[in-house]
Design a protein around this motif. Structure first.
Motif, PDB file in Angstrom:
ATOM      1  N   SER A   1       0.832  -1.214   0.000  1.00  0.00           N
ATOM      2  CA  SER A   1       0.000   0.000   0.000  1.00  0.00           C
ATOM      3  C   SER A   1       0.860   1.256   0.000  1.00  0.00           C
ATOM      4  O   SER A   1       0.458   2.293  -0.529  1.00  0.00           O
ATOM      5  CB  SER A   1      -0.961   0.007   1.187  1.00  0.00           C
ATOM      6  OG  SER A   1      -0.285   0.289   2.399  1.00  0.00           O
TER       7      SER A   1
ATOM      8  N   TYR B   1       4.466   1.219  -0.992  1.00  0.00           N
ATOM      9  CA  TYR B   1       5.537   1.179  -1.995  1.00  0.00           C
ATOM     10  C   TYR B   1       5.094   0.641  -3.353  1.00  0.00           C
ATOM     11  O   TYR B   1       5.908   0.551  -4.269  1.00  0.00           O
ATOM     12  CB  TYR B   1       6.723   0.361  -1.464  1.00  0.00           C
ATOM     13  CG  TYR B   1       7.295   0.940  -0.190  1.00  0.00           C
ATOM     14  CD1 TYR B   1       7.998   2.137  -0.200  1.00  0.00           C
ATOM     15  CD2 TYR B   1       7.116   0.299   1.032  1.00  0.00           C
ATOM     16  CE1 TYR B   1       8.510   2.686   0.961  1.00  0.00           C
ATOM     17  CE2 TYR B   1       7.626   0.836   2.201  1.00  0.00           C
ATOM     18  CZ  TYR B   1       8.320   2.030   2.165  1.00  0.00           C
ATOM     19  OH  TYR B   1       8.821   2.568   3.316  1.00  0.00           O
ATOM     20  N   GLY B   2       3.847   0.263  -3.468  1.00  0.00           N
ATOM     21  CA  GLY B   2       3.336  -0.247  -4.729  1.00  0.00           C
ATOM     22  C   GLY B   2       3.270  -1.768  -4.748  1.00  0.00           C
ATOM     23  O   GLY B   2       3.908  -2.448  -3.953  1.00  0.00           O
ATOM     24  N   THR B   3       2.475  -2.270  -5.655  1.00  0.00           N
ATOM     25  CA  THR B   3       2.293  -3.710  -5.792  1.00  0.00           C
ATOM     26  C   THR B   3       3.466  -4.256  -6.594  1.00  0.00           C
ATOM     27  O   THR B   3       3.415  -4.340  -7.814  1.00  0.00           O
ATOM     28  CB  THR B   3       0.948  -4.022  -6.470  1.00  0.00           C
ATOM     29  OG1 THR B   3      -0.079  -3.365  -5.732  1.00  0.00           O
ATOM     30  CG2 THR B   3       0.675  -5.512  -6.509  1.00  0.00           C
TER      31      THR B   3
ATOM     32  N   SER C   1       4.032  -8.930  -3.930  1.00  0.00           N
ATOM     33  CA  SER C   1       2.749  -9.274  -4.551  1.00  0.00           C
ATOM     34  C   SER C   1       2.582 -10.787  -4.688  1.00  0.00           C
ATOM     35  O   SER C   1       1.516 -11.327  -4.367  1.00  0.00           O
ATOM     36  CB  SER C   1       2.618  -8.599  -5.918  1.00  0.00           C
ATOM     37  OG  SER C   1       3.699  -8.954  -6.769  1.00  0.00           O
TER      38      SER C   1
END
Length: 174
Positions: A63, A65-67, A72
């Motif tokens: 949420s 640092y990005g998927t 993931s």
């Protein structure tokens, strides 16, 4: 000798290292590693708590640092791990614990720290399952614990690779 060294490493990590998880006594792998023997109920509860916590930590990291990989992929695996454990609770008539992991995870300060959080979490997870596998277990529980330990070893390799890449990148920046 290897098991002794791993145990010493885990104890050192437990006592000296600052984990990204908030201090929660008797929860997940940290709680499990406090004692040498456990009941089946305790082992299943510690196991699912640890899987809940790993999933919550990796989701929190994504949420911010990005998927990104490996978070993931490993978050999806943690969902599977939970689904492997849930039927054992039903079969052995054990109440499924409330998932409180969102309350205990802490966001690492950087992506590099996030990778190290993954390493630390998987080391504890592996140690927990190794401890459990020394117990007299029903065959189905043993099979699930072995699969979870093996998966955590793969996750540990993925996180270690990221820590190594981050270290090389930082060295090249200087």
């Amino acid at each position: 000798m290897k098991k002794t060294m791993l145990f010493i490493l885990v104890l050192t990590l437990v006592s000296a290292m600052s984990l990204s998880f908030a201090d929660i006594e008797n929860y997940g792998a940290t709680g499990a590693l406090e004692n040498d023997t456990h009941t089946l109920d305790e082992m299943l509860i510690y196991a699912i708590q640890d899987e809940y916590t790993a999933l919550a930590e990796y989701e929190l990291i994504m949420s911010e640092y990005g998927t990104i990989r490996p978070f993931s992929n490993i978050a999806k695996a943690e969902t599977n791990h939970i689904s492997w454990l849930e039927p054992l609770f039903e079969k052995y008539d054990i109440d499924l614990p409330v998932n409180e992991s969102d309350q205990i995870v802490v966001l690492p300060n950087s992506l590099t720290e996030a990778y190290q959080t993954g390493v630390d979490a998987e080391v504890f997870n592996i140690s927990m399952y190794e401890s459990f596998l020394k117990e007299d277990l029903p065959a189905d529980v043993k099979t699930v614990f072995e699969a979870l330990k093996n998966a955590s070893e793969n996750h540990l390799n993925a996180f270690n690779n990221q820590v190594d890449r981050s270290s090389r990148f930082r060295r090249n920046q200087n």
